[in-house]
Design an enzyme around this catalytic site. Structure first.
Site, mmCIF file in Angstrom:
data_model
loop_
_atom_site.group_PDB
_atom_site.id
_atom_site.type_symbol
_atom_site.label_atom_id
_atom_site.label_comp_id
_atom_site.label_asym_id
_atom_site.label_seq_id
_atom_site.Cartn_x
_atom_site.Cartn_y
_atom_site.Cartn_z
ATOM 1 C CB VAL A 15 7.167 4.297 -2.717
ATOM 2 C CG1 VAL A 15 7.422 5.700 -2.185
ATOM 3 C CG2 VAL A 15 8.348 3.393 -2.393
ATOM 4 C CE LYS A 107 16.914 2.357 -4.601
ATOM 5 N NZ LYS A 107 16.060 2.063 -3.512
ATOM 6 N N GLY A 136 15.830 5.826 2.432
ATOM 7 C CA GLY A 136 14.381 5.856 2.701
ATOM 8 C C GLY A 136 13.926 6.932 3.657
ATOM 9 C CG ASP A 203 19.860 -0.594 -3.083
ATOM 10 O OD1 ASP A 203 19.052 0.050 -3.774
ATOM 11 O OD2 ASP A 203 19.893 -0.525 -1.839
ATOM 12 C CE LYS A 207 19.212 2.629 -1.192
ATOM 13 N NZ LYS A 207 18.967 1.513 -0.288
ATOM 14 N N GLY A 304 10.592 0.594 2.830
ATOM 15 C CA GLY A 304 9.242 0.299 3.302
ATOM 16 C C GLY A 304 8.296 1.430 2.939
HETATM 17 N N1 LIG Z 1 10.050 0.057 -1.743
HETATM 18 C C1 LIG Z 1 10.851 0.768 -0.983
HETATM 19 O O1 LIG Z 1 10.961 0.536 0.232
HETATM 20 C C2 LIG Z 1 11.662 1.902 -1.583
HETATM 21 C C3 LIG Z 1 12.516 2.636 -0.743
HETATM 22 C C4 LIG Z 1 13.227 3.707 -1.291
HETATM 23 C C5 LIG Z 1 13.094 3.998 -2.631
HETATM 24 N N2 LIG Z 1 12.274 3.229 -3.413
HETATM 25 C C6 LIG Z 1 12.163 3.584 -4.828
HETATM 26 O O2 LIG Z 1 10.820 3.969 -5.087
HETATM 27 C C7 LIG Z 1 10.473 3.621 -6.421
HETATM 28 C C8 LIG Z 1 9.203 2.763 -6.394
HETATM 29 O O3 LIG Z 1 9.473 1.606 -5.654
HETATM 30 P P1 LIG Z 1 8.304 0.612 -5.182
HETATM 31 O O4 LIG Z 1 8.927 -0.309 -4.221
HETATM 32 O O5 LIG Z 1 7.106 1.378 -4.801
HETATM 33 O O6 LIG Z 1 8.037 -0.181 -6.543
HETATM 34 P P2 LIG Z 1 6.801 -1.134 -6.890
HETATM 35 O O7 LIG Z 1 6.112 -1.556 -5.657
HETATM 36 O O8 LIG Z 1 7.319 -2.153 -7.825
HETATM 37 O O9 LIG Z 1 5.823 -0.167 -7.685
HETATM 38 C C9 LIG Z 1 6.113 0.314 -8.955
HETATM 39 C C10 LIG Z 1 4.880 0.963 -9.515
HETATM 40 O O10 LIG Z 1 5.183 1.486 -10.813
HETATM 41 C C11 LIG Z 1 4.132 1.151 -11.685
HETATM 42 N N3 LIG Z 1 4.614 1.094 -13.048
HETATM 43 C C12 LIG Z 1 5.466 0.207 -13.598
HETATM 44 N N4 LIG Z 1 5.632 0.492 -14.909
HETATM 45 C C13 LIG Z 1 4.852 1.548 -15.157
HETATM 46 C C14 LIG Z 1 4.568 2.289 -16.323
HETATM 47 N N5 LIG Z 1 5.120 1.967 -17.490
HETATM 48 N N6 LIG Z 1 3.702 3.331 -16.239
HETATM 49 C C15 LIG Z 1 3.119 3.654 -15.061
HETATM 50 N N7 LIG Z 1 3.363 2.985 -13.915
HETATM 51 C C16 LIG Z 1 4.209 1.952 -13.983
HETATM 52 C C17 LIG Z 1 3.609 -0.193 -11.200
HETATM 53 O O11 LIG Z 1 2.302 -0.357 -11.684
HETATM 54 P P3 LIG Z 1 1.405 -1.656 -11.317
HETATM 55 O O12 LIG Z 1 1.208 -1.580 -9.828
HETATM 56 O O13 LIG Z 1 0.147 -1.456 -12.056
HETATM 57 O O14 LIG Z 1 2.195 -2.832 -11.747
HETATM 58 C C18 LIG Z 1 3.697 0.012 -9.701
HETATM 59 O O15 LIG Z 1 2.517 0.618 -9.223
HETATM 60 C C19 LIG Z 1 11.708 2.932 -7.004
HETATM 61 O O16 LIG Z 1 12.489 3.880 -7.684
HETATM 62 C C20 LIG Z 1 12.444 2.442 -5.774
HETATM 63 O O17 LIG Z 1 13.827 2.310 -5.985
HETATM 64 C C21 LIG Z 1 11.549 2.200 -2.905
#
Ligand SMILES: NC(=O)c1ccc[n+]([C@@H]2O[C@H](COP(=O)([O-])OP(=O)(O)OC[C@H]3O[C@@H](n4cnc5c(N)ncnc54)[C@H](OP(=O)(O)O)[C@@H]3O)[C@@H](O)[C@H]2O)c1
Length: 441
Positions: A15, A107, A136, A203, A207, A304
């Site tokens: 994201v 969430k 999303g 999940d 939501k 996504g």
């Molecule tokens: N993915 C989706 O489609 C989606 C949809 C709706 C909502 N969300 C929500 O959006 C949020 C992020 O999801 P995502 O899919 O983007 O997750 P992700 O790809 O796993 O990314 C998480 C990020 O957080 C960073 N991180 C982890 N621990 C950290 C810390 N202690 N200090 C600073 N940064 C830290 C990671 O760093 P590194 O990259 O260096 O490891 C990574 O860049 C979540 O709450 C998720 O539920 C996601």
């Protein structure tokens, strides 16, 4: 033009990088529309050296996300780390206390701590926006908070997890079993290595808890949600559903009832030709029944990089325009205590699949157990008999098993559960009966 709105973004994964791309792609349009530039002042993630496919050289790097949250230079803290506690929770709280607006897609954090964080945001006169946390790219929070203001919402429900919808749709289209389709979803990146959270319904429940609060003005009550996953759905159910004119979907449903609010997540039968039945693959949807607007159905991408970034950008845009609303529609002090309607009193029709020992009197005994609970049966079908114990060659076992599928008329959850428990106790069936609620649309 007003002064730029400065962001601190913590989390540069799916994201976070999606957001950087959106802000870059639409920088001029956003500035022209909002009357001010949206500027990324600083970013934070775990690993500074990771190649993320986006340029970070123009942004200040802050190792500690919690420090970034109260950084003097930023106006908005964008939390895209994830997780219900830990760094994400600590950083969001620090940002609100430092009077920074917060935008988050988290969430899990809001389902657990949403009301407390909303109170903190209101006390400090800042926004806590979370459009991306529910479905999303579908703008459902904006729809409820703004567009449906002139409505009392009676029910909100939807397909809120793309992984489950992909699995159920593929099982239906290809006639394959759950475990096999799950494996394929994992290989394609539609399911996590540990899929429990998605397929177990949790999940969706996160939501749903947020949607319920927004729709009914009640405190977030994640722990009061009845949650069932899709693990126990068999090809036999998908096939029977099809024959009977239904599709099986994992739904999150929140409903006002005279005795309180019913919140439930479970596989449900929906009529095959309904709009919600057509929502297939990883697509999500949210249906909202308003007393004046009528029934709305919003359909789109629930996850996504791009769809989620679109929702985050919209929250940032509201802040740039100076729109600061109570996070859960009404000020947190005015949220009503959540009163849980007991699922036992849920009224609806049910699909039941029984694997019945083919012995004289078995069907009569089943019918009588149903009658005892005043459950009336709309239809009953015996489907494809199969051998009781295939594979045991040495000593043939007498008798066989007959799968029986029945649909009840409207009854209560308590009645159907009692009837099925009695049928199982009687020893007329070889396995625990399968029961799926039929959702009235
Ligand atoms: N993915 C989706 O489609 C989606 C949809 C709706 C909502 N969300 C929500 O959006 C949020 C992020 O999801 P995502 O899919 O983007 O997750 P992700 O790809 O796993 O990314 C998480 C990020 O957080 C960073 N991180 C982890 N621990 C950290 C810390 N202690 N200090 C600073 N940064 C830290 C990671 O760093 P590194 O990259 O260096 O490891 C990574 O860049 C979540 O709450 C998720 O539920 C996601």
């Amino acid at each position: 033009m007003s002064k730029p709105l400065k962001l601190g973004i913590a989390g540069l994964g799916t994201v976070g990088t999606g957001l950087l791309q959106a802000l870059d792609a639409h920088a001029d349009r956003l500035a022209a529309t909002l009357g001010r530039e949206i500027r990324v002042a600083a970013v934070s993630a775990r690993s500074r050296d990771k190649d993320r496919g986006v340029r970070l050289d123009g942004f200040r790097w802050v190792d500690d996300a919690v420090a970034l949250a109260s950084d003097r230079e930023i106006d908005v803290f964008v939390e895209l780390i994830g997780g219900e506690g830990g760094v994400a929770a600590e950083a969001v709280e620090a940002a609100l206390r430092a009077r920074k607006h917060v935008v988050t897609a988290n969430k899990a954090l809001l389902a657990r701590h949403g009301v407390r964080l909303a109170r903190l945001a209101e006390e400090h006169g800042v926004a806590l926006n979370f459009e991306a946390a529910v479905a999303g790219g579908i703008p459902v929070i904006k729809t409820i908070r703004e567009a449906l203001l002139g409505n009392e919402i009676r029910r909100v429900y939807g397909i809120l997890n793309g992984t489950c919808n992909y699995i159920l749709t593929t099982m239906q289209k290809e006639g394959r079993p759950f475990a096999e389709v799950l494996k394929e979803a994992q290989a394609r990146g539609y399911a996590e290595a540990d899929p429990t959270f998605d397929i177990g319904g949790f999940d969706t429940a996160h939501k749903l808890s947020l949607l319920t609060s927004l729709a009914f003005g009640t405190e977030v009550a994640f722990d009061d949600i009845h949650v069932e996953g899709i693990e126990h759905i068999a090809p036999a159910d998908i096939e029977a559903a099809d024959d009977l004119g239904y599709r099986i979907k994992l739904l999150g449903v929140a409903l006002r009832t005279p005795s309180g609010i019913e919140q439930r997540v479970h596989p449900a039968m929906v009529p095959k030709h309904s709009a919600i039945a057509e929502v297939s693959g990883v697509t999500n949807c949210v249906a909202i029944d308003g007393d004046f607007a009528g029934d709305l159905l919003l359909v789109g991408s629930g996850a996504g990089a791009k769809p989620t970034a679109s929702a985050v950008a919209s929250d940032i845009g509201d802040i740039a325009r100076g729109l600061v609303l109570p996070p859960f529609l009404v000020p947190s002090g005015q949220l009503m205590p959540y009163v849980r309607a007991m699922l036992d009193r849920h009224q609806g029709a049910y699909y039941v699949r029984l694997t019945v020992y083919d012995r004289p009197g078995a069907m009569a005994a089943i019918a009588s157990r149903m009658a005892e609970q005043e459950v009336s049966i709309e239809s009953i079908v015996q489907r494809r008999p199969r051998s009781a114990l295939p594979g045991i060659g040495a000593r043939p076992v007498p008798g066989s098993l007959t799968p029986v599928v029945l649909i009840t008329h409207e009854t209560t959850e308590e009645a159907i559960r009692k009837a099925l428990a009695a049928i199982e106790r009687d020893g007329k069936v070889s396995e625990t009966p399968q029961m799926i609620r039929i959702e009235k649309l």
